[in-house]
Each structure stands twice: as C-alpha cells, then as structure tokens.
Design an enzyme around this catalytic site. Sequence first.
Site, PDB file in Angstrom:
ATOM      1  N   ASP A  89       7.672  46.121 -26.797  1.00 14.17           N
ATOM      2  CA  ASP A  89       6.597  47.055 -26.554  1.00 14.17           C
ATOM      3  C   ASP A  89       7.221  48.350 -27.015  1.00 14.17           C
ATOM      4  OD1 ASP A  89       4.739  49.165 -25.355  1.00 14.17           O
ATOM      5  OD2 ASP A  89       4.130  47.397 -24.124  1.00 14.17           O
ATOM      6  N   GLY A 106      -1.708  45.202 -19.523  1.00 12.20           N
ATOM      7  CA  GLY A 106      -2.392  44.672 -18.450  1.00 12.20           C
ATOM      8  C   GLY A 106      -2.158  43.010 -18.174  1.00 12.20           C
ATOM      9  N   CYS A 159      -7.080  50.710 -27.616  1.00 15.08           N
ATOM     10  CA  CYS A 159      -6.531  50.662 -26.165  1.00 15.08           C
ATOM     11  C   CYS A 159      -7.275  51.698 -25.215  1.00 15.08           C
ATOM     12  CB  CYS A 159      -4.928  51.589 -26.401  1.00 15.08           C
ATOM     13  SG  CYS A 159      -3.947  50.468 -27.054  1.00 15.08           S
TER      14      CYS A 159
END
Length: 269
Positions: free
Chosen positions: A61, A40, A187
């Site tokens: 990532d 985000g 998360c």
Amino acid sequence: MSISDAQALRYARHLNLSDVGPSGQEKLLKARVLVVGAGGLGSPVILYLAAAGVGTIGVVDDDEVDLSNLQRQVIHTTARVGTPKADSAKVAVGALNPDVNLRVHRERLKFDNIATLIADYDIVADGSDNFDTRFLVNDACFFARKTLVSAAVLRFDGQLSTYKPHAGGPCYRCVFGEAPPDDVWTCSQVGILGAVAGVMGTLQATEVLKEILVLGESMAGRLLIHDALSATSRLVKINRDPGCALCGDAPTIRDLSIHAASNGGVCSV
Ligand SMILES: [Zn+2]
C-alpha cells in the site's frame, strides 16, 4: 518447526479443531500471504490472518491513513492519521501477534515490480478497489502460478472468489473480461457501508486460511455475491473461458507489458 507453550495457548482453539491441529497451525506459521491494500477489505484480512498466526504477511500500500478511512478501515486509528497505511498495519499486527513477520511494501504496484513482489508469497489476497490493479494482480498471479483470493465491495454489496487457473478453474479475466476504460470504482466517489467491507474481508481471510490448510471446498470456480440489504448471499458457478486473452486456448497476453501504461498504485477500498 514445533509449537511453543505460548503458541499452544495462543492457538488453542485452532489446535482443538481436528481439521487444523498442530500440523495445521505449523502450516499457518510457515505460510506467506501478500495482501494488496490495507483498506476496508485489507483491514480484516490482515487482522484475522495475523491473529491466526500466518507467519509472514506482506502488505502493499502506498497510501496514507486519512480520517475518512476510519469508518471502515478498522486496522488504523485516529492517532495514525497521516502515517503510511502499511506502517500503520505493522503497528497493529505487532501489538496483536509477535509471531507474525509483517513486511511493509510501501510502493506502487506496477507491471515491472509486481512479479518480484509476489514471488516471495504463496497466496495473494487482493483488496484493491480499482480495475487496473485487479487485472494487474490477476495477470501476475497467473504467470507466477499463485493462488489469488479476490474480494470487492461497493455500497451494500460484495463479491468474493478464488482464482487458481494453474489448478483448474477460471482467472479473474475469464469472469470480468477487460478493465473498463474509465474506472468507475474510484476510491471516494462511491459510498460503502463500512461493515460490509468487514463481512467480505472476513470471508476473504477465511478463504485464504482454507487454501493454506487445504480445508473444505475452494471458492475456485464459484463467485459469492453478497447483498447486505437483503442479508442474502448466493453462489454463482464461474467457468474458465477458452477465449480468455490470458488463460484461454489461444492467449494473446504473454507478459505484463500490457500494464505498462498504467500508473499503478494501490487504491484500497
Ligand atoms: Zn482467464
């Protein structure tokens, strides 16, 4: 390096800014920024840095795009659900700006690989959502003397600061102490209004560009706290802690081995 005709058109609104101009644009094209997490926060950070012509953007990532990410992780698409987020970011950036070399780091961020990873970059933008990663990134940036622009979001709130203890000012540890034993910022357990991540990630991208261009006032030594529900932001002065275990007067953290027990990884907001 000189700016091509196509670049003069692409970056015309930067070139019009007297504080940026051709020399500033060349700085951006030569800059290398590592973005931790293509979530985000990472989505607007990567997109705005790419649009601005930051020449090399690394994306760390090791997660894959999930349908539940798309409410806020605007760099990804429905068609790319199930693909690695770093690869998805590369596709988006490739379509946006061919000037950018997006380097995919599809790996877990750990105590024994982070130093090698960040060595290739000038600035690190942390958009991870767990304390283990935040402290690891902070400590690695401290030892490597890299500027760290760090943002965080939760529910309707966001925080942002820049840490460069090598140039004065506190590190992340000076402000937040130690990682809590149980990471409360997982998360999926806590919700977030998607656009708040957009606000904070866009501010984060702005601060990265300011650091590259040496423009305005750095956020080093200041913490911005944003409350979306009241539509207000406030700035809090933050100071170096002489007792900080990392950057204080008698540091006890001498290397990254304190993170050896951590599973690593990047869990982006
Ligand atoms: Zn410190």
